[in-house]
Design a protein around this motif. Structure first.
Motif, PDB file in Angstrom:
ATOM      1  N   TRP A  54       0.845  -1.187   0.000  1.00  0.00           N
ATOM      2  CA  TRP A  54       0.000   0.000   0.000  1.00  0.00           C
ATOM      3  C   TRP A  54       0.879   1.235   0.000  1.00  0.00           C
ATOM      4  O   TRP A  54       1.975   1.218   0.560  1.00  0.00           O
ATOM      5  CB  TRP A  54      -0.898  -0.001   1.235  1.00  0.00           C
ATOM      6  N   ILE A  57       2.517   4.246   1.311  1.00  0.00           N
ATOM      7  CA  ILE A  57       2.754   4.838   2.623  1.00  0.00           C
ATOM      8  C   ILE A  57       3.942   5.764   2.530  1.00  0.00           C
ATOM      9  O   ILE A  57       4.753   5.659   1.608  1.00  0.00           O
ATOM     10  CB  ILE A  57       2.967   3.771   3.723  1.00  0.00           C
ATOM     11  N   GLY A  58       4.060   6.667   3.450  1.00  0.00           N
ATOM     12  CA  GLY A  58       5.150   7.636   3.451  1.00  0.00           C
ATOM     13  C   GLY A  58       4.813   8.809   2.538  1.00  0.00           C
ATOM     14  O   GLY A  58       3.970   8.706   1.653  1.00  0.00           O
ATOM     15  N   GLU A 117       2.226  12.914   6.136  1.00  0.00           N
ATOM     16  CA  GLU A 117       2.629  11.570   5.729  1.00  0.00           C
ATOM     17  C   GLU A 117       1.730  10.956   4.666  1.00  0.00           C
ATOM     18  O   GLU A 117       1.955   9.831   4.228  1.00  0.00           O
ATOM     19  CB  GLU A 117       2.685  10.643   6.947  1.00  0.00           C
ATOM     20  N   THR A 118       0.689  11.682   4.233  1.00  0.00           N
ATOM     21  CA  THR A 118      -0.164  11.166   3.167  1.00  0.00           C
ATOM     22  C   THR A 118       0.673  11.062   1.896  1.00  0.00           C
ATOM     23  O   THR A 118       1.346  12.026   1.519  1.00  0.00           O
ATOM     24  CB  THR A 118      -1.368  12.095   2.924  1.00  0.00           C
ATOM     25  N   PRO A 119       0.686   9.921   1.231  1.00  0.00           N
ATOM     26  CA  PRO A 119       1.521   9.757   0.041  1.00  0.00           C
ATOM     27  C   PRO A 119       1.217  10.794  -1.043  1.00  0.00           C
ATOM     28  O   PRO A 119       0.053  11.048  -1.374  1.00  0.00           O
ATOM     29  CB  PRO A 119       1.184   8.343  -0.440  1.00  0.00           C
TER      30      PRO A 119
END
Length: 129
Positions: free
Chosen positions: A22, A24-25, A97-99
């Motif tokens: 998924w 992330i980061g 941190e929302t991609p």
């Protein structure tokens, strides 16, 4: 009281779990910002290195706050469209941190659904659209 230790518990295989990767980061903010060109949008980078983008008509705003927007609880992205006299505007916020690829898709949808406004015509009695 005895506990049966030979009976297996919950078991599965990796294939049955259908594991996925998924997003992330935070990713690369340039994926979002590259969608805006200087012909149609204004850019400002402030003293905190936050990036602010607005449409030339001033109705669309995007703010990118890599360290979080001051005065908020972890707001990393802010997207807003100003409403009209008849229809209210809207705003959406995302954590730092929302991609970026998800923010880029959201921004692409907003930009692709916008269209030029009908030109104003002045008449003797009123100004109409």
């Amino acid at each position: 009281m005895t506990i049966e230790t030979t009976t297996p518990g919950f078991r599965t295989t990796l294939a049955a779990l259908r594991l996925r990767e998924w997003p992330i980061g935070p990713g690369q903010a340039t994926r979002v910002l590259a969608q805006f060109d200087a012909e149609d949008y204004h850019f400002v980078v402030d003293d905190r290195a936050d990036v602010h983008v607005s449409s030339k008509d001033g109705r669309l705003y995007l703010g990118y706050f890599p360290e979080g927007r001051p005065g908020t609880d972890g707001e990393g992205w802010k997207i807003a469209v100003t409403g009209t006299a008849d229809v209210p505007g809207w705003a959406a916020s995302f954590e730092p941190e929302t991609p970026a690829e998800l923010i880029a898709a959201f921004v692409a949808a907003v930009i692709s659904t916008s269209r030029p406004a009908a030109p104003y015509r002045t008449t003797a009695a009123t100004m109409t659209r």
